[in-house]
Design an enzyme around this catalytic site. Sequence first.
Site, PDB file in Angstrom:
ATOM      1  CB  CYS A 274      22.758   3.279  17.097  1.00 42.19           C
ATOM      2  SG  CYS A 274      22.126   4.130  18.561  1.00 42.19           S
TER       3      CYS A 274
ATOM      4  CG  ASN B 281       8.654   3.554  -3.616  1.00 32.94           C
ATOM      5  OD1 ASN B 281       8.031   4.458  -3.067  1.00 32.94           O
ATOM      6  ND2 ASN B 281       8.264   2.994  -4.742  1.00 32.94           N
ATOM      7  CB  ILE B 282      11.764   2.308   2.238  1.00 31.09           C
ATOM      8  CG1 ILE B 282      10.278   2.171   2.623  1.00 31.09           C
ATOM      9  CG2 ILE B 282      12.237   3.743   2.418  1.00 31.09           C
ATOM     10  CD1 ILE B 282       9.982   2.558   4.069  1.00 31.09           C
ATOM     11  CG  ASP B 283       9.322  -0.968  -2.540  1.00 31.78           C
ATOM     12  OD1 ASP B 283      10.355  -0.851  -3.230  1.00 31.78           O
ATOM     13  OD2 ASP B 283       8.211  -0.519  -2.903  1.00 31.78           O
TER      14      ASP B 283
ATOM     15  CB  THR C 149       5.406  10.553  -5.986  1.00 36.58           C
ATOM     16  OG1 THR C 149       5.585  11.421  -4.854  1.00 36.58           O
ATOM     17  CG2 THR C 149       5.759  11.318  -7.257  1.00 36.58           C
TER      18      THR C 149
ATOM     19  N   PRO D 241       0.822  -1.207   0.000  1.00 36.25           N
ATOM     20  CG  PRO D 241      -0.179  -1.196   2.105  1.00 36.25           C
ATOM     21  CD  PRO D 241       0.688  -2.013   1.208  1.00 36.25           C
ATOM     22  CG  ASP D 242      -0.686   4.866  -1.912  1.00 39.05           C
ATOM     23  OD1 ASP D 242      -1.489   4.572  -1.003  1.00 39.05           O
ATOM     24  OD2 ASP D 242      -1.039   5.509  -2.924  1.00 39.05           O
ATOM     25  CG  PHE D 243       2.781   7.204   3.127  1.00 39.07           C
ATOM     26  CD1 PHE D 243       2.911   6.000   3.778  1.00 39.07           C
ATOM     27  CD2 PHE D 243       3.783   8.160   3.276  1.00 39.07           C
ATOM     28  CE1 PHE D 243       4.024   5.726   4.560  1.00 39.07           C
ATOM     29  CE2 PHE D 243       4.899   7.910   4.057  1.00 39.07           C
ATOM     30  CZ  PHE D 243       5.018   6.690   4.691  1.00 39.07           C
ATOM     31  NE  ARG D 244       0.757  12.357   2.073  1.00 37.16           N
ATOM     32  CZ  ARG D 244       2.028  12.020   2.151  1.00 37.16           C
ATOM     33  NH1 ARG D 244       2.545  11.191   1.279  1.00 37.16           N
ATOM     34  NH2 ARG D 244       2.798  12.503   3.119  1.00 37.16           N
TER      35      ARG D 244
ATOM     36  CG  HIS E  78      12.394   9.273   1.322  1.00 36.21           C
ATOM     37  ND1 HIS E  78      11.055   9.478   1.119  1.00 36.21           N
ATOM     38  CD2 HIS E  78      12.982  10.488   1.113  1.00 36.21           C
ATOM     39  CE1 HIS E  78      10.829  10.744   0.789  1.00 36.21           C
ATOM     40  NE2 HIS E  78      11.989  11.375   0.774  1.00 36.21           N
TER      41      HIS E  78
ATOM     42  CB  CYS F  24      23.073   0.802  19.825  1.00 29.60           C
ATOM     43  SG  CYS F  24      24.742   1.388  19.500  1.00 29.60           S
TER      44      CYS F  24
ATOM     45  CG  ASN G  91       0.240  10.058  -9.275  1.00 24.92           C
ATOM     46  OD1 ASN G  91       0.735   9.010  -8.882  1.00 24.92           O
ATOM     47  ND2 ASN G  91      -0.242  10.951  -8.444  1.00 24.92           N
TER      48      ASN G  91
HETATM   49  P1  CNA Z   1       1.931   8.718  -1.364  1.00 25.70           P
HETATM   50  O1  CNA Z   1       1.881  10.011  -0.680  1.00 25.70           O
HETATM   51  O2  CNA Z   1       1.128   7.618  -0.785  1.00 25.70           O
HETATM   52  O3  CNA Z   1       1.476   8.966  -2.870  1.00 25.70           O
HETATM   53  C1  CNA Z   1       1.316   7.898  -3.764  1.00 25.70           C
HETATM   54  C2  CNA Z   1       0.748   8.461  -5.068  1.00 25.70           C
HETATM   55  O4  CNA Z   1       0.683   7.418  -5.994  1.00 25.70           O
HETATM   56  C3  CNA Z   1      -0.665   9.020  -4.913  1.00 25.70           C
HETATM   57  O5  CNA Z   1      -0.764  10.236  -5.608  1.00 25.70           O
HETATM   58  C4  CNA Z   1      -1.549   7.955  -5.546  1.00 25.70           C
HETATM   59  O6  CNA Z   1      -2.691   8.492  -6.170  1.00 25.70           O
HETATM   60  C5  CNA Z   1      -0.619   7.361  -6.575  1.00 25.70           C
HETATM   61  N1  CNA Z   1      -0.891   5.958  -6.856  1.00 25.70           N
HETATM   62  C6  CNA Z   1      -0.977   4.931  -5.996  1.00 25.70           C
HETATM   63  N2  CNA Z   1      -1.184   3.773  -6.655  1.00 25.70           N
HETATM   64  C7  CNA Z   1      -1.250   4.096  -7.966  1.00 25.70           C
HETATM   65  C8  CNA Z   1      -1.461   3.347  -9.147  1.00 25.70           C
HETATM   66  N3  CNA Z   1      -1.622   2.027  -9.125  1.00 25.70           N
HETATM   67  N4  CNA Z   1      -1.489   3.998 -10.326  1.00 25.70           N
HETATM   68  C9  CNA Z   1      -1.307   5.350 -10.374  1.00 25.70           C
HETATM   69  N5  CNA Z   1      -1.096   6.110  -9.292  1.00 25.70           N
HETATM   70  C10 CNA Z   1      -1.063   5.487  -8.099  1.00 25.70           C
HETATM   71  O7  CNA Z   1       3.434   8.204  -1.502  1.00 25.70           O
HETATM   72  P2  CNA Z   1       4.730   9.030  -1.898  1.00 25.70           P
HETATM   73  O8  CNA Z   1       5.662   8.063  -2.469  1.00 25.70           O
HETATM   74  O9  CNA Z   1       4.422  10.245  -2.655  1.00 25.70           O
HETATM   75  O10 CNA Z   1       5.225   9.517  -0.478  1.00 25.70           O
HETATM   76  C11 CNA Z   1       6.525   9.351  -0.149  1.00 25.70           C
HETATM   77  C12 CNA Z   1       6.688   8.463   1.067  1.00 25.70           C
HETATM   78  C13 CNA Z   1       5.882   7.218   0.980  1.00 25.70           C
HETATM   79  C14 CNA Z   1       8.105   8.012   1.123  1.00 25.70           C
HETATM   80  O11 CNA Z   1       8.728   8.538   2.243  1.00 25.70           O
HETATM   81  C15 CNA Z   1       8.073   6.488   1.170  1.00 25.70           C
HETATM   82  O12 CNA Z   1       9.055   5.980   1.988  1.00 25.70           O
HETATM   83  C16 CNA Z   1       6.719   6.160   1.646  1.00 25.70           C
HETATM   84  N6  CNA Z   1       6.180   4.835   1.279  1.00 25.70           N
HETATM   85  C17 CNA Z   1       6.905   3.957   0.564  1.00 25.70           C
HETATM   86  C18 CNA Z   1       6.365   2.732   0.235  1.00 25.70           C
HETATM   87  C19 CNA Z   1       7.200   1.772  -0.561  1.00 25.70           C
HETATM   88  O13 CNA Z   1       8.406   1.757  -0.418  1.00 25.70           O
HETATM   89  N7  CNA Z   1       6.571   0.973  -1.423  1.00 25.70           N
HETATM   90  C20 CNA Z   1       5.066   2.401   0.644  1.00 25.70           C
HETATM   91  C21 CNA Z   1       4.341   3.343   1.388  1.00 25.70           C
HETATM   92  C22 CNA Z   1       4.915   4.560   1.707  1.00 25.70           C
END
Ligand code: CNA
Length: 426
Positions: free
Chosen positions: A238, A211-213, A302, A137-140, A230, A262, A326
């Site tokens: 530590c 991403n951190i995955d 993003t 899952p993403d964040f937002r 990130h 640590c 996006n």
């Molecule tokens: P975010 O804020 O959750 O934004 C994600 C964006 O991607 C949003 O605008 C969504 O609408 C869009 N989106 C999601 N899925 C799809 C899709 N299938 N097709 C098109 N658009 C899509 O995440 P950001 O990356 O902008 O925020 C940065 C944070 C999230 C970083 O610090 C990460 O470390 C952190 N994060 C990373 C992961 C990971 O590594 N996979 C997962 C969750 C959060």
Amino acid sequence: MSKARLTRDRRSAQPSFTRVTRSSISSQDSAHSIIPQQGRPSDSVLLSDLSLMRVSEQQASLARKGKLSKNGSYISESSSDNIKHGLSTSSGSSVRASGRSAPRGALETVGRLMKLGRLRNVVVVAGAGISTASGIPDFRSPGTGLYANLEKYNVPYPEAVFNIDYFSDDPRPFFSLAKELYPGQHRPNYIHYFIRMLHQKGLLLRMYTQNIDGLEKMCGIPDEKLVEAHGSFATASCHLCYTPFPAEEAKEAIMSDDVPKCSFCSATVKPNVVFFGEDLPEKYFQHTQDFPKADLLMIMGTSLQIEPFASLVNTVKSTVPRLLLNRRAVGPFERKPLRRRDYVELGDLLHSVGKLAGILGWHTEIEDLMNSHENGTLPMLISSSPSSSGAIDPSCSSGEDSDSSEADSKSTESSILSNHRPLQSV
Ligand code: CNA
């Protein structure tokens, strides 16, 4: 070298390095200095490509009614709300001047310029949206994003999970989330392999990911082409004295609900994922060299909400095309009208990237790369769905850049979707 700290929702001013502005470099200088003109299409064809607008059926009808933007930027998606966005009133003359019956879309135009060799230094800027197809899952994203499902982490506000002071006080919410995000449980998807294909074609200048995955590395994008802005789970230290700690031991502890400590100061050890309030890795500052060299910026998945990363997209020359892929318009792409040479394709990334791959004629190559890579690493995990057997519309990989039919793109999309469901590790 100056350090940047991770902050949220703070739109920082333009970065400190010199930026070539639209007034100091002409668009023709930029577009035409890349390769010699011999054997290339005429200026007028290219310029008309740049000025054409991507329209869905609905948008095309608006366009015919003369509602295309004058500035050569355009936006495409199916939502009528966003169709309004980016389509300002104008004469629509660019469409008619092209002599074409139907305008090209964002993907068609960028794809065509790539095929012509005009865009050979691509910088990719990516976020969590490129990994949702891998099951992370993403964040937002409303409903499915981590921020909407944080009850189980028991934090007062969503960002607390990544707040270093909060972590110092109580690392359990982050560790609980880390258990889900730790590399090894998810596989790269078609989007990651598309970016790797950019590299294989010699077009990837650098990928900057939030991403951190670890899926970028996992799909084979080499370290020198990747900036994990990130941080990642690949190393640990530590959180107080920064003494390095074996990453595998940290992982074992976290996966068994222990708190790694640590060996020097006994404070909590944390994977080297960058938290709010922490410095970004040194490698991030490579952007000061990379972005001025870019001739295409591809922004994928993003919300551009986290600084300083979000402001990176403003650091390419104003003549450089920026393509946003996006679900929704974000950052500078929310602006009306869009900047000239800003391209937006809204919708699901698998679909958009699949369509661009089809336009470039890369689809089969990406499928083959993905299948061989995944087969080589995790043979038993490949999807056995019937359509993954290679029932791909050949038109998607034919290299035909224009006029790809609705049927073609649907076929590409369904092939991708069925082929690239998240693969689970054993
Ligand atoms: P975010 O804020 O959750 O934004 C994600 C964006 O991607 C949003 O605008 C969504 O609408 C869009 N989106 C999601 N899925 C799809 C899709 N299938 N097709 C098109 N658009 C899509 O995440 P950001 O990356 O902008 O925020 C940065 C944070 C999230 C970083 O610090 C990460 O470390 C952190 N994060 C990373 C992961 C990971 O590594 N996979 C997962 C969750 C959060």
